[in-house]
Design a protein around this motif. Structure first.
Motif, PDB file in Angstrom:
ATOM      1  N   LEU A  39      57.137  61.380  -8.878  1.00  5.95           N
ATOM      2  CA  LEU A  39      55.751  61.166  -9.327  1.00  5.95           C
ATOM      3  C   LEU A  39      55.711  60.751 -10.790  1.00  5.95           C
ATOM      4  O   LEU A  39      54.975  59.825 -11.167  1.00  5.95           O
ATOM      5  CB  LEU A  39      54.924  62.435  -9.103  1.00  5.95           C
ATOM      6  N   LEU A  40      56.483  61.425 -11.632  1.00  8.83           N
ATOM      7  CA  LEU A  40      56.509  61.076 -13.054  1.00  8.83           C
ATOM      8  C   LEU A  40      57.074  59.672 -13.268  1.00  8.83           C
ATOM      9  O   LEU A  40      56.550  58.892 -14.072  1.00  8.83           O
ATOM     10  CB  LEU A  40      57.331  62.106 -13.833  1.00  8.83           C
ATOM     11  N   THR A  41      58.110  59.341 -12.526  1.00  7.09           N
ATOM     12  CA  THR A  41      58.691  58.003 -12.639  1.00  7.09           C
ATOM     13  C   THR A  41      57.707  56.947 -12.161  1.00  7.09           C
ATOM     14  O   THR A  41      57.552  55.883 -12.783  1.00  7.09           O
ATOM     15  CB  THR A  41      59.988  57.920 -11.811  1.00  7.09           C
ATOM     16  N   CYS A  42      57.021  57.242 -11.071  1.00  9.54           N
ATOM     17  CA  CYS A  42      56.030  56.298 -10.538  1.00  9.54           C
ATOM     18  C   CYS A  42      54.887  56.102 -11.525  1.00  9.54           C
ATOM     19  O   CYS A  42      54.419  54.972 -11.728  1.00  9.54           O
ATOM     20  CB  CYS A  42      55.494  56.804  -9.204  1.00  9.54           C
ATOM     21  N   ALA A  43      54.452  57.185 -12.164  1.00 12.85           N
ATOM     22  CA  ALA A  43      53.391  57.065 -13.165  1.00 12.85           C
ATOM     23  C   ALA A  43      53.849  56.200 -14.331  1.00 12.85           C
ATOM     24  O   ALA A  43      53.064  55.419 -14.883  1.00 12.85           O
ATOM     25  CB  ALA A  43      52.988  58.456 -13.656  1.00 12.85           C
ATOM     26  N   LEU A  58      56.732  55.051  -4.559  1.00 13.76           N
ATOM     27  CA  LEU A  58      55.747  55.503  -3.584  1.00 13.76           C
ATOM     28  C   LEU A  58      56.358  55.579  -2.185  1.00 13.76           C
ATOM     29  O   LEU A  58      56.005  56.465  -1.399  1.00 13.76           O
ATOM     30  CB  LEU A  58      54.524  54.582  -3.585  1.00 13.76           C
ATOM     31  N   ARG A  59      57.247  54.653  -1.861  1.00 15.12           N
ATOM     32  CA  ARG A  59      57.905  54.709  -0.542  1.00 15.12           C
ATOM     33  C   ARG A  59      58.745  55.979  -0.430  1.00 15.12           C
ATOM     34  O   ARG A  59      58.751  56.635   0.621  1.00 15.12           O
ATOM     35  CB  ARG A  59      58.772  53.464  -0.337  1.00 15.12           C
ATOM     36  N   LEU A  64      58.856  62.283   1.485  1.00 14.41           N
ATOM     37  CA  LEU A  64      58.988  63.697   1.133  1.00 14.41           C
ATOM     38  C   LEU A  64      57.664  64.455   1.168  1.00 14.41           C
ATOM     39  O   LEU A  64      57.636  65.662   1.379  1.00 14.41           O
ATOM     40  CB  LEU A  64      59.596  63.831  -0.273  1.00 14.41           C
ATOM     41  N   ALA A  65      56.547  63.746   0.921  1.00 11.99           N
ATOM     42  CA  ALA A  65      55.235  64.392   0.866  1.00 11.99           C
ATOM     43  C   ALA A  65      54.623  64.494   2.261  1.00 11.99           C
ATOM     44  O   ALA A  65      54.960  63.723   3.160  1.00 11.99           O
ATOM     45  CB  ALA A  65      54.309  63.612  -0.059  1.00 11.99           C
ATOM     46  N   ARG A  78      48.210  63.702  -2.848  1.00  7.18           N
ATOM     47  CA  ARG A  78      47.004  63.378  -3.631  1.00  7.18           C
ATOM     48  C   ARG A  78      47.342  62.542  -4.861  1.00  7.18           C
ATOM     49  O   ARG A  78      46.647  61.568  -5.177  1.00  7.18           O
ATOM     50  CB  ARG A  78      46.291  64.671  -4.042  1.00  7.18           C
ATOM     51  N   PHE A  79      48.411  62.899  -5.565  1.00  7.23           N
ATOM     52  CA  PHE A  79      48.771  62.145  -6.768  1.00  7.23           C
ATOM     53  C   PHE A  79      49.334  60.768  -6.409  1.00  7.23           C
ATOM     54  O   PHE A  79      49.069  59.784  -7.110  1.00  7.23           O
ATOM     55  CB  PHE A  79      49.776  62.942  -7.613  1.00  7.23           C
ATOM     56  N   ALA A  80      50.093  60.675  -5.325  1.00 11.24           N
ATOM     57  CA  ALA A  80      50.610  59.377  -4.899  1.00 11.24           C
ATOM     58  C   ALA A  80      49.466  58.450  -4.490  1.00 11.24           C
ATOM     59  O   ALA A  80      49.454  57.258  -4.824  1.00 11.24           O
ATOM     60  CB  ALA A  80      51.589  59.557  -3.738  1.00 11.24           C
ATOM     61  N   SER A  81      48.495  58.993  -3.774  1.00 12.15           N
ATOM     62  CA  SER A  81      47.333  58.203  -3.377  1.00 12.15           C
ATOM     63  C   SER A  81      46.575  57.699  -4.604  1.00 12.15           C
ATOM     64  O   SER A  81      46.140  56.541  -4.656  1.00 12.15           O
ATOM     65  CB  SER A  81      46.409  59.048  -2.497  1.00 12.15           C
ATOM     66  N   ALA A  82      46.420  58.560  -5.615  1.00  5.35           N
ATOM     67  CA  ALA A  82      45.726  58.167  -6.838  1.00  5.35           C
ATOM     68  C   ALA A  82      46.472  57.055  -7.568  1.00  5.35           C
ATOM     69  O   ALA A  82      45.865  56.111  -8.084  1.00  5.35           O
ATOM     70  CB  ALA A  82      45.552  59.383  -7.748  1.00  5.35           C
ATOM     71  N   LEU A  83      47.803  57.150  -7.603  1.00  5.93           N
ATOM     72  CA  LEU A  83      48.602  56.092  -8.233  1.00  5.93           C
ATOM     73  C   LEU A  83      48.471  54.788  -7.454  1.00  5.93           C
ATOM     74  O   LEU A  83      48.386  53.697  -8.049  1.00  5.93           O
ATOM     75  CB  LEU A  83      50.062  56.520  -8.311  1.00  5.93           C
ATOM     76  N   ALA A  84      48.465  54.868  -6.117  1.00  7.88           N
ATOM     77  CA  ALA A  84      48.312  53.667  -5.300  1.00  7.88           C
ATOM     78  C   ALA A  84      46.971  52.989  -5.569  1.00  7.88           C
ATOM     79  O   ALA A  84      46.895  51.754  -5.677  1.00  7.88           O
ATOM     80  CB  ALA A  84      48.454  54.029  -3.821  1.00  7.88           C
TER      81      ALA A  84
END
Length: 430
Positions: A39-43, A58-59, A64-65, A78-84
């Motif tokens: 998540l931190l890397t994706c952000a 995200l993939r 994992l989520a 929730r955080f991955a969806s927000a980043l997407a």
């Protein structure tokens, strides 16, 4: 789960050694750490505009989520969806065509989610008990009491206040006071329901009562809408409402790295609102806000803060539901997911979930001459009992620099504070 998170100001290049299990997968706690790292890397990639690397993260996160997994897995969704959503917003036409806002809003029943939250957790009921206690202390000798509700509109709070005033009426030399409640909100049906409940309660108790609905958003509120009359003892109540006034057309630093010293910037709209409040000379202002700082212009700062804050929220949800009522749990988490989406994917005026800590509110209030009234936990027996009577352990209350904070273990999550423009409660003033 929250123990797996990095420190509040982490080095986001954090490298963790993950030992595979004999089956070739990850142990549960290792999977949680891996999710945080991803998540931190994706952000980081989302902030710098590296879309291909963000997509690759995200993939991995999606493998994992899980919406039905443990608290970290559900939070990661929730955080991955927000980043997407943040990434898709780079193409406004695509974003609008997907109708992301409409679809997300339809899937999230905010009213029901708030009911579940209030019923299942002690946080809001604790705030109500503190508000009632402070109002009784402030208004015990007043003939005419005018309370302005800046958006909660909850009958439970005001029915309890009306009943409490009635029980104290023997202490009034002049009989029960005249009570006026002004409620701010654009939902006409909710306002009518509130009016009906409160008018009926006042009639049963033979209490002089007036209800004044103001059908506007708090951002459009003007003083003349409040119908304040001379001689009224005034109180203002804001429950998770005031932070929207911090929204502004700010610019965002797009790089991802260590933050500079946090500065509390003046916000014109909030300053104007607080100046208006001060001009009313209220006896007391009561504020309930999330005890977290999601108002940084830098995505990394509010992303990391959000992970810490909402990990505590999702941990408490796990304990509260204990594997049961999955539908209610999902409804509640969708509400918090909408907050997370706004914090992560939105900028400028669109970003309204700009929560700040009590110490930051103290600076903002202090600039216009509104000072905190110290809330002593030992004088809040009813409020403390709300938390003590709550079933699962984990919640506790602390008194910090004038506010009362309800915590999940050692993490403050909501702060209740009391303010005024002049000293009227000498024994409680800090």
């Amino acid at each position: 789960m929250s123990s797996s998170l990095p420190p509040q100001k982490p080095d986001v290049t954090l490298s963790l050694s993950l030992r595979p299990t004999s089956s070739g997968g990850l142990k549960p706690e290792e999977g949680d750490v891996k999710l945080i790292q991803l998540l931190l890397t994706c952000a980081s990639h989302a902030s710098s505009g590296n879309l291909h690397h963000a997509d690759a993260c995200l993939r991995q996160i999606s493998r994992l989520a899980s919406i039905n997994g443990d608290s970290m897995q559900r939070l990661a969704v929730r955080f991955a969806s927000a980043l997407a959503v943040r990434l898709v917003k780079r193409w406004p036409g695509l974003y609008k065509s997907l109708n992301i806002n409409g679809a997300a809003s339809a899937s999230c029943d905010i009213v029901r989610a708030r009911e579940i939250f209030e019923r299942t957790f002690p946080c809001i009921e604790f705030a109500y008990a503190v508000i009632n206690r402070v109002l009784f202390q402030a208004m015990s000798r007043e003939h005419v009491i005018h309370v302005i509700d800046l958006g909660s509109g909850n009958p439970k709070l005001w029915v309890a206040f009306i009943r409490g005033l009635h029980e104290l009426s023997d202490e009034f030399d002049h009989g029960p006071p005249h009570l006026k409640i002004t409620c701010i909100g654009k939902d006409k049906e909710a306002q009518e329901r509130l009016r009906a409940v409160l008018v009926k309660e006042a009639e049963v108790l033979s209490m002089p009562f007036q209800f004044n609905p103001v059908m506007v958003d708090i951002r459009d509120l003007k003083m003349d809408m409040l119908k304040i009359e001379p001689g009224e003892a005034l109180a203002l109540i804001s429950i998770l409402s005031l932070h929207v006034l911090l929204a502004e057309d700010d610019r965002v630093e797009s790089h991802f790295g260590l933050s500079k010293n946090d500065q509390i910037k003046d916000t014109k709209r909030l300053n104007e609102f607080l100046e208006m409040v001060k001009s009313m000379s209220p006896k007391v202002v009561l504020l309930v806000e999330q005890e977290s700082n999601h108002n940084s212009n830098r995505l990394v700062d509010r992303f990391v803060e959000g992970l810490h804050y909402y990990s505590a929220i999702f941990d408490s949800i796990d304990v509260a539901f204990g594997g049961f009522s999955r539908k209610d749990r999902t409804t509640l988490e969708e509400m918090f997911g909408k907050e997370i989406e706004n914090i992560v994917s939105c900028e400028g005026m669109e970003r309204e979930e700009r929560h700040e800590r009590f110490r930051q509110w103290a600076v903002r209030f202090g600039k216009v001459g509104i000072r905190p009234i110290r809330l002593w936990s030992e004088n809040m027996d009813e409020a403390l009992k709300v938390v003590e009577d709550y079933g699962p352990s984990g919640f506790k209350v602390i008194s910090e620099k004038g506010s009362l904070m309800i915590c999940w273990h050692d993490r403050p999550i909501y702060a209740v504070s009391s303010w005024n423009c002049f000293r009227f409660l000498a024994n409680n003033d800090g």
